[in-house]
Scaffold this active site. Sequence first.
Site, mmCIF file in Angstrom:
data_model
loop_
_atom_site.group_PDB
_atom_site.id
_atom_site.type_symbol
_atom_site.label_atom_id
_atom_site.label_comp_id
_atom_site.label_asym_id
_atom_site.label_seq_id
_atom_site.Cartn_x
_atom_site.Cartn_y
_atom_site.Cartn_z
ATOM 1 N N ASP A 54 47.353 44.200 37.036
ATOM 2 C CA ASP A 54 46.422 43.390 37.814
ATOM 3 C C ASP A 54 45.436 44.273 38.569
ATOM 4 O O ASP A 54 45.727 45.435 38.881
ATOM 5 C CB ASP A 54 47.178 42.554 38.863
ATOM 6 C CG ASP A 54 47.901 41.372 38.256
ATOM 7 O OD1 ASP A 54 47.619 41.036 37.099
ATOM 8 O OD2 ASP A 54 48.756 40.793 38.957
ATOM 9 N N PRO A 58 40.078 34.424 60.692
ATOM 10 C CA PRO A 58 39.018 35.347 60.278
ATOM 11 C C PRO A 58 38.982 36.622 61.107
ATOM 12 O O PRO A 58 38.356 37.602 60.706
ATOM 13 C CB PRO A 58 37.738 34.522 60.470
ATOM 14 C CG PRO A 58 38.109 33.431 61.412
ATOM 15 C CD PRO A 58 39.553 33.140 61.172
ATOM 16 N N ARG A 100 53.842 34.856 43.295
ATOM 17 C CA ARG A 100 53.868 35.353 41.918
ATOM 18 C C ARG A 100 54.506 36.731 41.813
ATOM 19 O O ARG A 100 54.847 37.175 40.715
ATOM 20 C CB ARG A 100 52.449 35.373 41.333
ATOM 21 C CG ARG A 100 51.512 36.353 41.983
ATOM 22 C CD ARG A 100 50.073 36.190 41.499
ATOM 23 N NE ARG A 100 49.928 36.489 40.082
ATOM 24 C CZ ARG A 100 49.723 37.710 39.598
ATOM 25 N NH1 ARG A 100 49.656 38.734 40.426
ATOM 26 N NH2 ARG A 100 49.594 37.895 38.309
#
Length: 277
Positions: free
Chosen positions: A176, A92, A161
């Site tokens: 996209d 994080p 992908r």
Amino acid sequence: MRLDVVTIFPEYLDPLNVSLVGKARARGQLNVQVHDLRRWTYDRHNTVDDTPYGGGPGMVMKTEPWGDALDSVLADGYESGAGRPTLIVPTPSGRPFTQELAVELSERPWLIFTPARYEGIDRRVIDEYGTRMPVHEVSIGDYVLAGGEAAVLVITEAVARLVPGVLGNAESHRDDSFAPGAMASLLEGPVYTKPPEWRGRDIPEVLLSGHHGRIARWRRDEALRRTTAHRPDLIARCEPAAFDKKDREMLSILGWMPDPEGERFGRFWRRTEAVEE
């Protein structure tokens, strides 16, 4: 592309056997190796963590298992001709994971992931391997998970992908959200399929027109509409030159105008009156 994941929960990565990533693995387009960190522990409890120096709550993952594990993974990869490795550290406290970074990583031949647990990995491990290869400390959002394995799944799916041949249609990711080019700072608009009427709801008439120019304009307008509604921060940091005349007309309808005073309010600012909701 080769991907190695070192983790204390190998079963967490089982989803990498299904869907696009699983099919790409079966076709030999992705070589995914998942390694159990505890293989590189040498006490009867398979200890991978210890108390932090300086005190405080939580535990820190130890240097020795991580060092031996990464040395072993690197030796195997070099022997198999995997190319130059890149270390991905999900945390994080890392840089935000974006589509731009996904594109960059999809062009690398070999990614090694180090999903941590507890309070994280002893910093010396990251510093050590940063002298041997590029290191990306990456955050998938402003929140904290119990471990980094979920982030590995997110990053792997986004990157894989984009590898040539993984998607059935190489053009599928062109429009996209965040895709490089015209969509770099926009969210993709709504999509529709058959039947043309469902529960009294029709699809937009323009999509039945067969007029490719009008359809493209409608999709662009819907992308602008969705972005201004859900992610106004993306519009606010865009250069006006990124939008053509028709884009700027739609943005004006939606209540956005280029800043007449340069950078005072950002590249675009939102009018407070007569704004279409």
